[in-house]
Design a protein around this motif. Structure first.
Motif, mmCIF file in Angstrom:
data_model
loop_
_atom_site.group_PDB
_atom_site.id
_atom_site.type_symbol
_atom_site.label_atom_id
_atom_site.label_comp_id
_atom_site.label_asym_id
_atom_site.label_seq_id
_atom_site.Cartn_x
_atom_site.Cartn_y
_atom_site.Cartn_z
ATOM 1 N N TYR A 188 1.111 -1.118 -0.133
ATOM 2 C CA TYR A 188 0.094 0.036 0.183
ATOM 3 C C TYR A 188 0.683 1.416 -0.093
ATOM 4 O O TYR A 188 0.696 2.134 -0.730
ATOM 5 C CB TYR A 188 -0.861 0.002 1.340
ATOM 6 N N ARG A 189 2.180 1.271 0.755
ATOM 7 C CA ARG A 189 2.953 2.464 0.629
ATOM 8 C C ARG A 189 3.444 2.689 -0.455
ATOM 9 O O ARG A 189 3.563 3.896 -0.963
ATOM 10 C CB ARG A 189 4.006 2.178 1.864
ATOM 11 N N ILE A 190 3.900 1.306 -1.175
ATOM 12 C CA ILE A 190 4.602 1.645 -2.856
ATOM 13 C C ILE A 190 3.206 1.988 -3.506
ATOM 14 O O ILE A 190 3.536 2.889 -4.233
ATOM 15 C CB ILE A 190 5.130 0.172 -2.873
ATOM 16 N N ALA A 191 2.252 1.322 -3.357
ATOM 17 C CA ALA A 191 1.445 2.009 -4.282
ATOM 18 C C ALA A 191 0.915 3.357 -4.199
ATOM 19 O O ALA A 191 0.534 4.138 -5.094
ATOM 20 C CB ALA A 191 0.008 1.089 -4.210
ATOM 21 N N HIS A 192 0.739 3.772 -2.968
ATOM 22 C CA HIS A 192 0.473 4.919 -2.458
ATOM 23 C C HIS A 192 1.480 5.876 -3.170
ATOM 24 O O HIS A 192 1.341 7.204 -3.649
ATOM 25 C CB HIS A 192 0.317 5.445 -0.934
ATOM 26 N N GLY A 193 2.797 5.682 -2.854
ATOM 27 C CA GLY A 193 3.716 6.504 -3.725
ATOM 28 C C GLY A 193 3.825 6.501 -5.132
ATOM 29 O O GLY A 193 4.156 7.533 -5.685
ATOM 30 N N LEU A 194 3.235 5.677 -5.655
ATOM 31 C CA LEU A 194 3.163 5.436 -7.271
ATOM 32 C C LEU A 194 2.003 6.381 -7.770
ATOM 33 O O LEU A 194 2.010 6.988 -8.455
ATOM 34 C CB LEU A 194 3.028 4.087 -7.655
ATOM 35 N N THR A 195 0.713 6.059 -6.841
ATOM 36 C CA THR A 195 -0.387 6.574 -7.383
ATOM 37 C C THR A 195 -0.695 8.084 -6.779
ATOM 38 O O THR A 195 -1.612 8.676 -7.406
ATOM 39 C CB THR A 195 -1.749 5.802 -6.965
ATOM 40 N N GLN A 196 -0.009 8.676 -5.770
ATOM 41 C CA GLN A 196 -0.457 9.735 -5.166
ATOM 42 C C GLN A 196 0.045 10.780 -6.252
ATOM 43 O O GLN A 196 -0.549 11.836 -6.582
ATOM 44 C CB GLN A 196 0.345 10.061 -4.154
ATOM 45 N N PRO A 197 1.392 10.847 -7.014
ATOM 46 C CA PRO A 197 1.509 11.648 -8.104
ATOM 47 C C PRO A 197 0.800 11.792 -9.275
ATOM 48 O O PRO A 197 0.244 12.787 -9.605
ATOM 49 C CB PRO A 197 3.112 11.354 -8.582
ATOM 50 N N LEU A 198 0.248 10.316 -9.532
ATOM 51 C CA LEU A 198 -0.749 10.323 -10.560
ATOM 52 C C LEU A 198 -2.221 10.963 -10.317
ATOM 53 O O LEU A 198 -2.948 11.551 -11.017
ATOM 54 C CB LEU A 198 -0.981 8.766 -11.050
ATOM 55 N N GLU A 199 -2.188 10.852 -9.037
ATOM 56 C CA GLU A 199 -3.515 11.404 -8.302
ATOM 57 C C GLU A 199 -3.683 12.734 -8.587
ATOM 58 O O GLU A 199 -4.594 13.325 -8.942
ATOM 59 C CB GLU A 199 -3.878 11.056 -6.941
ATOM 60 N N LYS A 200 -2.251 13.450 -8.301
ATOM 61 C CA LYS A 200 -2.199 14.951 -8.298
ATOM 62 C C LYS A 200 -2.335 15.421 -9.755
ATOM 63 O O LYS A 200 -3.100 16.002 -10.263
ATOM 64 C CB LYS A 200 -0.915 15.310 -7.787
ATOM 65 N N ILE A 201 -1.837 14.596 -10.729
ATOM 66 C CA ILE A 201 -1.770 14.795 -12.113
ATOM 67 C C ILE A 201 -3.187 14.714 -12.478
ATOM 68 O O ILE A 201 -3.601 15.541 -13.437
ATOM 69 C CB ILE A 201 -0.844 13.757 -12.943
ATOM 70 N N THR A 202 -3.788 13.549 -12.167
ATOM 71 C CA THR A 202 -5.167 13.567 -12.746
ATOM 72 C C THR A 202 -6.053 14.807 -12.335
ATOM 73 O O THR A 202 -6.743 15.192 -13.144
ATOM 74 C CB THR A 202 -5.679 12.254 -12.094
ATOM 75 N N ARG A 203 -6.020 14.968 -11.182
ATOM 76 C CA ARG A 203 -6.714 16.021 -10.625
ATOM 77 C C ARG A 203 -6.488 17.660 -11.462
ATOM 78 O O ARG A 203 -7.376 18.198 -11.625
ATOM 79 C CB ARG A 203 -6.365 16.308 -9.058
ATOM 80 N N VAL A 204 -4.906 17.792 -11.451
ATOM 81 C CA VAL A 204 -4.852 19.011 -12.263
ATOM 82 C C VAL A 204 -5.325 18.717 -13.915
ATOM 83 O O VAL A 204 -5.966 19.739 -14.263
ATOM 84 C CB VAL A 204 -3.231 19.393 -12.250
ATOM 85 N N ALA A 205 -5.246 17.732 -14.470
ATOM 86 C CA ALA A 205 -5.643 17.131 -15.844
ATOM 87 C C ALA A 205 -6.963 17.766 -15.746
ATOM 88 O O ALA A 205 -7.874 18.397 -16.602
ATOM 89 C CB ALA A 205 -5.470 16.020 -16.309
ATOM 90 N N ARG A 206 -7.858 17.208 -14.676
ATOM 91 C CA ARG A 206 -9.330 17.393 -14.572
ATOM 92 C C ARG A 206 -9.569 18.887 -14.525
ATOM 93 O O ARG A 206 -10.598 19.434 -15.068
ATOM 94 C CB ARG A 206 -9.976 16.594 -13.304
ATOM 95 N N GLN A 207 -8.859 19.657 -13.653
ATOM 96 C CA GLN A 207 -9.067 21.254 -13.430
ATOM 97 C C GLN A 207 -8.816 21.847 -14.746
ATOM 98 O O GLN A 207 -9.522 22.881 -15.115
ATOM 99 C CB GLN A 207 -8.300 21.578 -12.385
#
Length: 597
Positions: A188-207
């Motif tokens: 989960y820590r590894i997945a969180h480290g991988l997905t958190q930047p992607l989540e930020k990128i997705t949020r910015v792309a949606r905005q």
């Protein structure tokens, strides 16, 4: 993104769990096989020792042999700590340390016995129906002993091996559960480290998709995800720059369209009205809400305009026409229809530009009327002068009385002609703003008195009284000569149209008082008790050569330019003039001039 993170964690856990489970199964199986192999080797070794140390019974009945070998098996069991069984070559059990051989089945077909007979050594594991437990059987053939030919079989319970294996499985499962938990947290820590930047990128792309071009990705990583974040930021910067330029261009274009005097209408290739500026709304008399999105032939427009639009859409050529519109008011419009193209061949629709040329046409008409009026006004005195001169030349000059009368008429007409020419030249200068104004302070009481004195002689001829009501404190900054010209023209006009015994009043008062006790304008009112002006003629009295009573105007010697000159001089002083009148009730001219220029 949270679902993706959970799925990624599950994938990691499942992959790691499967790997560890496979390793655990392999380890457990290897441990079990190692235990069985070690136990088997011990039983084989003990079997060989028994073969070497056993005192075999050669002769005797079956009962004696069973008794002998059973006792021997029981004694050997305590030494070998294993079940001992003596099996004759034909499969008959002669002795067993744990059961009565008489009750036991023939063992010639037992797997370990068959292997021993064929291979020289047999072993197997199976569930014992006699002892009700899993057992390991090892059978060794006795072939080289003349006293006994058969098999010695040792067997041992697998309870200890199974207990050890269960213990191993317990620790493996416990370790596996602990490992799963640790692997899940780590995954989960590894997945969180991988997905958190992607989540930020997705949020910015949606905005950015929702036109928030100021949103940015803040990632400190320098890996591929960090590079993706930087690429998103660069894209957002470029989009923000482009959108700012587009919005600026759109704002400029909108400002230009909204502030254009000309009306602009855009019709797309389907015939729908897609753009309408404010001037077009005022010219056509309809708001953009009523017209946008409708086809041009469904909009409430007059037939001629609809036909011109239809013609332009069919011909796809520039068309220019002039149409008289009667709604919302009568006006003359110049209409230019221009085809639009996205490229050299792709037709996009038409742009319609509407110019209100009513004022231009009115000026042209006034110019024509002015020329006609000037010609007419000049022709009358010239014809009179020419006619009477011809009469005098024909012999009337010998008659002194007649000659003097004709010469007086020639003089009056020449004087009238001179005044007309002077007024025309004066009006021309005023309209072209070629006359300079010299502003100076004027005490209105003294100024009006001097002006009235100039006109009293003319007023006395018609027995018209001139009255003054001037505030002695009023001062005005103006061109004294031009202001006197204004008053003289208005007084002369009032005297001319006032019957004998009438009155002309001049009123001067301050207007628009300020909080400081001053005033911003001076109001000058010239009122007469004359014949008045019909209401239908009021809008046109300041036009050149316009006369309410043409016969009376000619008899009074007026040129028809006085009020036009007055209006232009008042406007040069940045003032206003208006008239209030009615037929038979006299006229009131009201002038308001600023105090300071």
């Amino acid at each position: 993104m949270k679902k993706f993170r959970v799925r990624l964690t599950l994938i990691f856990v499942v992959l790691i769990g499967l790997s560890v489970l496979a390793s655990s199964i392999f380890m457990a199986r290897t441990f079990n096989q190692s235990q069985l192999k070690s136990l088997k080797e011990n039983l084989v070794r003990e079997s060989k020792i028994i073969l070497a140390m056993t005192d075999w019974l050669r002769e005797g009945s079956d009962t004696e042999q069973i008794a002998y070998y059973t006792k021997l098996a029981e004694r050997l069991r305590t030494i070998a700590e294993a079940r001992v069984t003596f099996i004759r070559e034909d499969g008959i059990v002669l002795g067993d340390s744990d059961n009565n051989p008489v009750n036991m089945d023939n063992h010639s077909h037992r797997e370990e016995v068959v292997q021993a007979r064929e291979q020289g050594l047999g072993s197997t594991t199976r569930y014992s129906q006699t002892l009700k437990k899993n057992m390991l059987y090892v059978a060794v053939p006795v072939n080289d002993n003349p006293k006994f030919r058969g098999y010695v079989r040792l067997s041992m319970s697998l309870e200890d091996v199974e207990a050890s294996t269960r213990l191993v499985w317990f620790y493996l499962i416990l370790g596996l559960l602990i490992f799963f938990l640790a692997a899940g947290l780590l995954s989960y820590r590894i997945a969180h480290g991988l997905t958190q930047p992607l989540e930020k990128i997705t949020r910015v792309a949606r905005q950015i998709t929702h036109m928030n071009y100021k949103s940015r990705v803040y990632i400190k990583n320098t890996d591929e995800i960090g590079q993706l974040g930087h690429a998103i930021n660069a894209m957002a910067d470029s989009l923000q720059f482009q959108m700012n330029r587009i919005q600026e261009d759109e704002s400029r274009l909108k400002s230009v369209l909204e502030n254009m005097i000309s009306g602009v209408v855009m019709i797309d290739r389907e015939g729908r009205i897609v753009l309408l500026n404010r001037s077009a709304e005022e010219i056509l008399g309809f708001s953009s809400k009523e017209l946008l999105g409708k086809r041009y032939d469904q909009a409430k427009q007059q037939y001629e305009m609809t036909q011109i639009i239809q013609e332009c859409m069919e011909r796809k050529e520039h068309i220019r026409e002039e149409i008289t519109f009667y709604f919302p008011e009568e006006r003359i419009l110049e209409i230019n229809l221009v085809p639009m193209y996205h490229s050299e061949e792709e037709w996009a629709g038409i742009v319609i530009v509407l110019h209100d040329i009513s004022a231009i046409r009115r000026l042209e008409r006034m110019r024509s009327e002015f020329v006609a009026n000037v010609s007419h006004e000049l022709k009358t005195p010239i014809a009179a002068v020419k006619g009477f001169a011809e009469t005098l030349l024909a012999g009337a000059v010998k008659d002194e009385e007649t000659a003097n009368s004709f010469l007086q008429i020639i003089y009056d007409e020449s004087d009238r002609l001179n005044r007309l020419i002077v007024d025309i030249l004066e009006l021309s200068k005023i309209e072209s703003k070629r006359i300079p104004l010299y502003f100076s302070p004027i005490h209105m009481d003294m100024f009006v008195r001097k002006t009235v004195e100039v006109m009293r002689t003319e007023a006395a001829k018609k027995q018209v009284k001139i009255d003054m009501q001037v505030d002695e404190t009023v001062y005005l900054e103006a061109d004294e000569d031009r202001l006197r010209q204004i008053l003289i023209n208005l007084l002369a006009n009032g005297i001319s149209y006032t019957p004998e015994g009438g009155k002309v009043t001049v009123l001067v008062e301050p207007a628009d008082p300020t909080p400081e006790g001053d005033y911003e304008h001076v109001r000058i009112i010239i009122e007469d008790t004359g014949i008045g002006i019909p209401k239908k003629d009021l809008p046109r009295i300041f036009e050149r050569f316009y006369r309410v009573d043409k016969a009376r105007s000619r008899s009074s010697g007026g040129t028809g330019l006085g009020l036009s000159i007055v209006k232009h001089l008042v406007e040069l002083h940045r003032g206003t003039i208006r008239v209030e009148s009615g037929l038979g009730v006299g006229s009131k001219f009201i002038i308001e001039l600023p105090v300071i220029h």
